[in-house]
Design a protein around this motif. Structure first.
Motif, PDB file in Angstrom:
ATOM      1  N   GLY A 193      45.848 -14.793  25.743  1.00 30.15           N
ATOM      2  CA  GLY A 193      45.936 -16.131  25.165  1.00 30.15           C
ATOM      3  C   GLY A 193      44.804 -17.033  25.619  1.00 30.15           C
ATOM      4  N   VAL A 194      44.374 -17.904  24.716  1.00 33.76           N
ATOM      5  CA  VAL A 194      43.345 -18.887  25.057  1.00 33.76           C
ATOM      6  C   VAL A 194      43.799 -20.248  24.557  1.00 33.76           C
ATOM      7  CG1 VAL A 194      40.964 -19.612  24.712  1.00 33.76           C
ATOM      8  CG2 VAL A 194      41.498 -17.180  24.850  1.00 33.76           C
ATOM      9  N   TYR A 195      43.682 -21.245  25.427  1.00 31.02           N
ATOM     10  CA  TYR A 195      44.027 -22.608  25.023  1.00 31.02           C
ATOM     11  C   TYR A 195      42.785 -23.482  25.161  1.00 31.02           C
ATOM     12  CZ  TYR A 195      46.302 -27.232  25.127  1.00 31.02           C
ATOM     13  OH  TYR A 195      46.650 -28.526  24.891  1.00 31.02           O
ATOM     14  N   LEU A 196      42.317 -23.996  24.032  1.00 32.01           N
ATOM     15  CA  LEU A 196      41.141 -24.866  24.037  1.00 32.01           C
ATOM     16  C   LEU A 196      41.616 -26.309  23.981  1.00 32.01           C
ATOM     17  CD1 LEU A 196      39.218 -22.801  21.343  1.00 32.01           C
ATOM     18  CD2 LEU A 196      38.939 -22.672  23.827  1.00 32.01           C
ATOM     19  N   MET A 197      41.414 -27.038  25.052  1.00 34.13           N
ATOM     20  CA  MET A 197      42.011 -28.379  25.141  1.00 34.13           C
ATOM     21  C   MET A 197      41.140 -29.474  24.543  1.00 34.13           C
ATOM     22  SD  MET A 197      44.050 -28.494  28.738  1.00 34.13           S
ATOM     23  CE  MET A 197      42.589 -28.575  29.742  1.00 34.13           C
ATOM     24  N   HIS A 198      39.878 -29.165  24.285  1.00 33.46           N
ATOM     25  CA  HIS A 198      38.958 -30.210  23.824  1.00 33.46           C
ATOM     26  C   HIS A 198      38.793 -30.166  22.312  1.00 33.46           C
ATOM     27  CE1 HIS A 198      36.951 -26.455  24.174  1.00 33.46           C
ATOM     28  NE2 HIS A 198      35.745 -26.899  23.871  1.00 33.46           N
ATOM     29  N   HIS A 199      38.280 -31.259  21.765  1.00 37.42           N
ATOM     30  CA  HIS A 199      37.896 -31.212  20.357  1.00 37.42           C
ATOM     31  C   HIS A 199      36.421 -30.826  20.303  1.00 37.42           C
ATOM     32  CE1 HIS A 199      37.469 -35.553  21.521  1.00 37.42           C
ATOM     33  NE2 HIS A 199      36.255 -35.326  21.080  1.00 37.42           N
ATOM     34  N   GLY A 200      35.947 -30.504  19.109  1.00 37.64           N
ATOM     35  CA  GLY A 200      34.568 -30.028  19.009  1.00 37.64           C
ATOM     36  C   GLY A 200      34.455 -28.656  19.629  1.00 37.64           C
ATOM     37  N   ILE A 201      35.294 -27.726  19.109  1.00 37.21           N
ATOM     38  CA  ILE A 201      35.378 -26.429  19.762  1.00 37.21           C
ATOM     39  C   ILE A 201      34.505 -25.381  19.095  1.00 37.21           C
ATOM     40  CG2 ILE A 201      37.733 -26.835  20.537  1.00 37.21           C
ATOM     41  CD1 ILE A 201      38.630 -25.020  18.252  1.00 37.21           C
ATOM     42  N   SER A 202      33.714 -25.755  18.112  1.00 40.22           N
ATOM     43  CA  SER A 202      33.004 -24.726  17.352  1.00 40.22           C
ATOM     44  C   SER A 202      32.037 -23.963  18.267  1.00 40.22           C
ATOM     45  CB  SER A 202      32.267 -25.335  16.164  1.00 40.22           C
ATOM     46  OG  SER A 202      31.327 -26.283  16.601  1.00 40.22           O
ATOM     47  N   CYS A 209      44.878 -11.322  20.730  1.00 37.16           N
ATOM     48  CA  CYS A 209      44.772 -12.509  21.574  1.00 37.16           C
ATOM     49  C   CYS A 209      45.128 -13.753  20.770  1.00 37.16           C
ATOM     50  CB  CYS A 209      43.339 -12.620  22.107  1.00 37.16           C
ATOM     51  SG  CYS A 209      43.047 -14.129  23.026  1.00 37.16           S
ATOM     52  N   VAL A 210      46.003 -14.558  21.331  1.00 40.65           N
ATOM     53  CA  VAL A 210      46.452 -15.769  20.646  1.00 40.65           C
ATOM     54  C   VAL A 210      45.553 -16.943  21.039  1.00 40.65           C
ATOM     55  CG1 VAL A 210      48.329 -17.428  20.418  1.00 40.65           C
ATOM     56  CG2 VAL A 210      48.838 -14.974  20.545  1.00 40.65           C
ATOM     57  N   ILE A 211      44.964 -17.612  20.055  1.00 43.45           N
ATOM     58  CA  ILE A 211      44.093 -18.746  20.363  1.00 43.45           C
ATOM     59  C   ILE A 211      44.670 -20.029  19.774  1.00 43.45           C
ATOM     60  CG2 ILE A 211      41.761 -19.694  20.177  1.00 43.45           C
ATOM     61  CD1 ILE A 211      40.662 -16.958  20.040  1.00 43.45           C
ATOM     62  N   ILE A 212      44.830 -20.997  20.630  1.00 39.71           N
ATOM     63  CA  ILE A 212      45.387 -22.286  20.204  1.00 39.71           C
ATOM     64  C   ILE A 212      44.409 -23.389  20.580  1.00 39.71           C
ATOM     65  CG2 ILE A 212      47.247 -23.942  20.628  1.00 39.71           C
ATOM     66  CD1 ILE A 212      49.125 -21.627  20.935  1.00 39.71           C
ATOM     67  N   GLY A 213      44.154 -24.304  19.646  1.00 41.63           N
ATOM     68  CA  GLY A 213      43.219 -25.387  19.922  1.00 41.63           C
ATOM     69  C   GLY A 213      43.717 -26.720  19.394  1.00 41.63           C
ATOM     70  N   HIS A 214      42.855 -27.696  19.478  1.00 40.00           N
ATOM     71  CA  HIS A 214      43.225 -29.046  19.054  1.00 40.00           C
ATOM     72  C   HIS A 214      42.358 -29.555  17.908  1.00 40.00           C
ATOM     73  CE1 HIS A 214      46.216 -30.640  21.924  1.00 40.00           C
ATOM     74  NE2 HIS A 214      45.770 -29.677  22.716  1.00 40.00           N
ATOM     75  N   GLU A 215      42.933 -30.400  17.120  1.00 41.53           N
ATOM     76  CA  GLU A 215      42.260 -31.148  16.045  1.00 41.53           C
ATOM     77  C   GLU A 215      41.878 -30.282  14.857  1.00 41.53           C
ATOM     78  OE1 GLU A 215      43.051 -33.803  16.782  1.00 41.53           O
ATOM     79  OE2 GLU A 215      42.860 -33.977  18.938  1.00 41.53           O
ATOM     80  N   LEU A 216      42.438 -30.636  13.734  1.00 41.34           N
ATOM     81  CA  LEU A 216      42.155 -29.921  12.499  1.00 41.34           C
ATOM     82  C   LEU A 216      40.831 -30.403  11.906  1.00 41.34           C
ATOM     83  CD1 LEU A 216      43.226 -27.870  10.489  1.00 41.34           C
ATOM     84  CD2 LEU A 216      44.309 -29.747   9.263  1.00 41.34           C
TER      85      LEU A 216
END
Lengths: 350, 350
Positions: free
Chosen positions: A252-261, A276-283
DNA sequence: CCATAAATGATGTACGTACCTCATTTATTT
DNA sequence: AAATAAATGAGGTACGTACATCATTTATGG
């Protein structure tokens, strides 16, 4: 007959229009007894000032400013667009919103810019900045000038005059945790957490919430400390490479910031571990693409248009010293999966 | 200088205020050439009518009506509350909203009530009703009277004059499917789908989306046909009992209707199978409680306040023949899990 | 070219509030 | 009781638009 007017008020209170005006607009020079009679009349007939008429008469102009980081990421760009859109639909409401960009990681400069706002240029400010002593003090100083403030997206809990418009970030972190726990099923392995900087309040709070849930519901997973990209492409590539090399079985990966490209690019360069499960913020258009192609599993987001409109409403309410509808101003934590992606793409620039 | 006014318009177009007024308000008696000059001037200086001032001058009253089912479930009650709340905050905007309750499952009565609305009582209606021929025709008839209509919560796709305010229910069904597929992990077994009536458009659409996802991502699960409660407690108890008796290994339940407390009681009476995932709609105090205690795993919901305010905005826009901000009027499909439950309880009556 | 109709201008009032000035009444002080 | 200060009233103008009336200009048909 319609809503009661100042005339009715004057009649019921047994005073003249001039006195009603003096009371309503706190011009002074009215005996307490008379003030009481008027306020009693206000209650008795349920008088409410007609704001449109008042604005018309006053020809008020609400001059609002959004202070945004000068980042060029998608999320900030969407906020920019939402503000422009709001500006258009606010023409009728005597409100002009302008935008100031400030270096995201230079508290000194931010504070300086805040200090230069003066009452004869601006009536309210929405500030999106990391919480530092300088910024906090600058915000506190605004109160003395009589400039309304809201903390925008990232909270400023120590500046009491700044109402917070944004999501509960601890709850957002908990939500990410719950989703990650569910989506990884019964599997065991490592979870990596990445953000831009742990200096920012939202990252701290998200991490807090995330950890709480991982501890409670997914003790089978090893959760690593937060890695910080500092929004630097080279550094991002390096830390991701190192982490991927040294971490067995990332599930699993959790990206807490925006601008994740940039971060996602670095991860993809290393290869995404199977399942692997990837979860991030901001659509944004980046996270949207990755939801559709299955690279990312969930995105936790907040409605940018709502954020902007809510900030504007709150600022205006504070300027006119009027109440707001609490439920309308609560920003919801939205969970976006592949199947509930909003279709409507063009209007918010995704 | 501020926004351009009718005076500026008259000056730029080279006509008098009276003619500007004739053009703006379509009073007729103006040569096409002159009309063109004025419209050209409107574009050139970017004139927009000041609606507050216009309303003030006209002393307009927008009289809106919400037609709600006379159900006593929580969701409908919350809508009721949201309307009351909107009514309060709309005092300034010359808008009065009233509520009419109609028997939910009597299309004849509903159509009758709609027919009795006349232009001198009401300017716009939001209708929450199942889609039937009678209702559809009654809605179409409103167009002739010049009464604005929106379909509220449940769509009326065959009444072209009714703008739909609500979520995309097929996407909602897909979301439910995706969540159920994730939450059941790799397990095999049966999935039960329950609703009040498959007559209603939202249930049909939700089922459609749900089935699509189940077929694609969870072929390991046996999905049964929809069971209908008809909002009748005795019937609900009976069908649930029968179903539970005859279905081995229920691993998932999807409740497509709102007002599920009766249904949940029936299910609890039968005993919830171990590890059974239950997903339902609409965040109410009942679903909230069940999310917290772990009985339910996810709730798919829509913001009632947003629904109501959006309907009002759309109705008023249609009455004044003015545009709306599309992105503001899109109702999002919200996923509520235990960890992103909104804290703020009191303001919306949860 | 005149009679008539159509188009346009000029002007006033209204909506509910803000804000200003000046006159008048009432309370307070000496 | 007179002088002064404080409180209140009366009235006007303005904001941007709607709507009405009447006068005046311009176009159209005979």
């Amino acid at each position: 007959m319609g809503k009661p007017t100042t005339k009715d008020l004057a009649r019921v209170a047994g005073v003249s229009l001039a006195t009603v005006d003096r009371v309503l607009n706190r011009r002074g020079g009215v005996r307490q007894a008379t003030v009481d009679r008027v306020t009693a009349a206000i209650k008795s007939i349920g008088y409410v000032r007609d704001i449109s008429a008042a604005n018309l008469a006053r020809s008020t102009e609400y001059r609002l400013v959004f202070l945004l980081p000068d980042h060029e990421d998608e999320f900030t760009r969407m906020i920019h667009l939402a503000i422009d859109e709001a500006n258009v639909s606010m023409v009728h409401e005597r409100t002009t919103v302008s935008i100031m960009r400030v270096p995201a990681n230079d508290p000194h400069r931010i504070a300086q810019e805040i200090d230069e706002l003066s009452t004869d240029q601006v009536d309210g400010v929405a500030i999106m900045a990391p919480e530092t002593a300088q910024v906090r003090d600058a915000i506190l100083r605004l109160d003395a000038c009589g400039i309304a403030v809201v903390a925008f997206v990232s909270n400023q809990p120590n500046a009491a005059n700044a109402y917070f418009v944004g999501i509960n970030n601890e709850a957002a972190g908990r939500t990410a945790g719950q989703l990650l726990a569910c989506f990884t099923g019964e599997r065991q392995g490592a979870v990596r957490v990445i953000t831009e900087t742990m200096q920012s309040r939202d990252s701290q709070e998200r991490r807090l919430g995330f950890d709480a849930i991982m501890a409670k519901h997914a003790s089978r997973l090893r959760v690593y400390p937060s890695m910080e990209t500092y929004a630097d492409a080279a550094r991002t590539a390096k830390i991701v490479a190192t982490a991927w090399r040294n971490t067995p079985e990332i599930v699993g990966v959790y990206l807490m910031h925006h601008g994740i490209s940039e971060t996602m690019r670095a991860i993809e360069a290393q290869g995404i571990p199977p399942k692997c499960v990837i979860i991030g913020h901001e659509l944004t258009r980046h996270t949207r693409t990755r939801l559709v192609d299955g690279t990312m599993d969930a995105v936790i987001t907040q409605d940018v248009g709502h954020l902007v409109r809510s900030s504007i409403r709150v600022l205006k309410a504070r300027i006119t010293q009027i109440g707001t509808v609490a439920s309308q101003e609560r920003i919801r934590i939205e969970i976006i999966l592949r199947e509930n992606l909003p279709e409507d793409i063009k209007t918010n620039g995704l």
